[in-house]
Enzyme design. Sequence first.
Site, PDB file in Angstrom:
ATOM      1  CG  LEU A  22      43.319  33.231  41.364  1.00  0.00           C
ATOM      2  CD1 LEU A  22      42.545  34.322  40.572  1.00  0.00           C
ATOM      3  CD2 LEU A  22      43.635  34.092  42.656  1.00  0.00           C
ATOM      4  CB  SER A 118      41.981  38.353  31.880  1.00  0.00           C
ATOM      5  OG  SER A 118      42.841  39.105  32.133  1.00  0.00           O
ATOM      6  CG  HIS A 120      45.375  41.048  30.672  1.00  0.00           C
ATOM      7  ND1 HIS A 120      46.490  42.172  30.659  1.00  0.00           N
ATOM      8  CD2 HIS A 120      45.893  40.418  32.007  1.00  0.00           C
ATOM      9  CE1 HIS A 120      47.190  41.913  31.746  1.00  0.00           C
ATOM     10  NE2 HIS A 120      46.785  41.127  32.565  1.00  0.00           N
ATOM     11  CE1 TYR A 143      44.312  34.479  30.258  1.00  0.00           C
ATOM     12  CE2 TYR A 143      44.876  36.649  30.948  1.00  0.00           C
ATOM     13  CZ  TYR A 143      44.393  35.515  31.254  1.00  0.00           C
ATOM     14  OH  TYR A 143      43.545  35.304  32.419  1.00  0.00           O
ATOM     15  NE  ARG A 181      48.393  46.479  35.132  1.00  0.00           N
ATOM     16  CZ  ARG A 181      47.780  45.194  35.203  1.00  0.00           C
ATOM     17  NH1 ARG A 181      48.201  44.576  36.137  1.00  0.00           N
ATOM     18  NH2 ARG A 181      46.619  44.705  34.562  1.00  0.00           N
TER      19      ARG A 181
END
Length: 271
Positions: A22, A118, A120, A143, A181
Site C-alpha cells: 500500500l 486493521s 483484525h 497482529y 470474504r
Amino acid sequence: MNITSSSHMYSRLLLTGAAGGLGQVLRPRLKTRCDVLRVSDLSNLGEAADGEELRPAALQDRPAVMQLLQGVDAVVHLGGISTEQPFDDIVQANIIGAYNLYEAARIHGTRRIVFASSNHVTGFYRQDEVIDANQPVRPDGYYGLSKAFGENLARFYFDRYGIETVALRIGSSFPEPKDRRMLATWMSYDDLERLVVASLSSPVVGYSVIYGMSDNHHVWWDNTPAKHIGYRPQDSSEPFRAAAEARQPILDLNDPAVIYQGGGFVKAGPF
C-alpha cells in the site's frame, strides 16, 4: 495542524512503510498533497523523485525514529509487520515502533497521524454481525492485538498531548477481491487514496476510528460514527462477485475462517 500556504495540504508529510504494497500505491499519490514527501522503510525505497526525501529507519530504533519525525507536519503510518507473525517479531515493529513514532511526534510537534490499523482488531466478530468502531475490540491474533495497542496509544496521545489520529481499520486493499470474504472487506486503491486524503484534510478529527472499505453491497462494518471524516467511497466489489464466487463456489460453514470476520487470521499459528 500546519497547512502550507501553497496549494498543497502540508509542507512536509511522512509516509512510513513506503516500500510495502500500500505504501507503493500511496507514495506517488501523496506527493501531490505536500511540498515534500519524506518516505521511510527498511526495504529498498528506490530513487528519490522530485520533492521526496528518503529516510530508511527501523521503527524499533528510537533515535532513528526521533530523527525521522523532525520537521514533519503529519504522518501516514503504514510501517510495521502487516501479517500474523510470532509475537516477539510483531512487538518490535508494531508496539515498540508505534510508541517511538508517537513519542517522536510529541517531541517534534507533529499534530496529526493517519494510523494504519486493521480490521483484525475486531476479527473475532462473526460474519453475520454488523459492527461499528464503538464496539469492544476482539483481536484475532498477535497482529490484531498490536493494532489494538496502537489504537489505544493513539487515543492516549490525543487525550494527553492533543495529537490527532485517524485510525484506519483497513479491510483488504488489492486490485480486486481475491475471495468471497473480500467481497465484504475490499477497498480499491482509489478509495484508499480517498480515505487517507479525507483523514489528512478533515479540519477536526480528534481521535477517530474508521473502517477502510469500498461501497460494497455486503458489509460487516458501519462507518456512521466516522461520517465527520468525510470519506465517501466510490468503488464497489460487486463487479468482481461472479469471479470470486466461481473461485470459491462452496463455503464450509464450520470453518472458523468462514464464521469470523478475520478470515484465515483467526486460525493462523501457533508459531
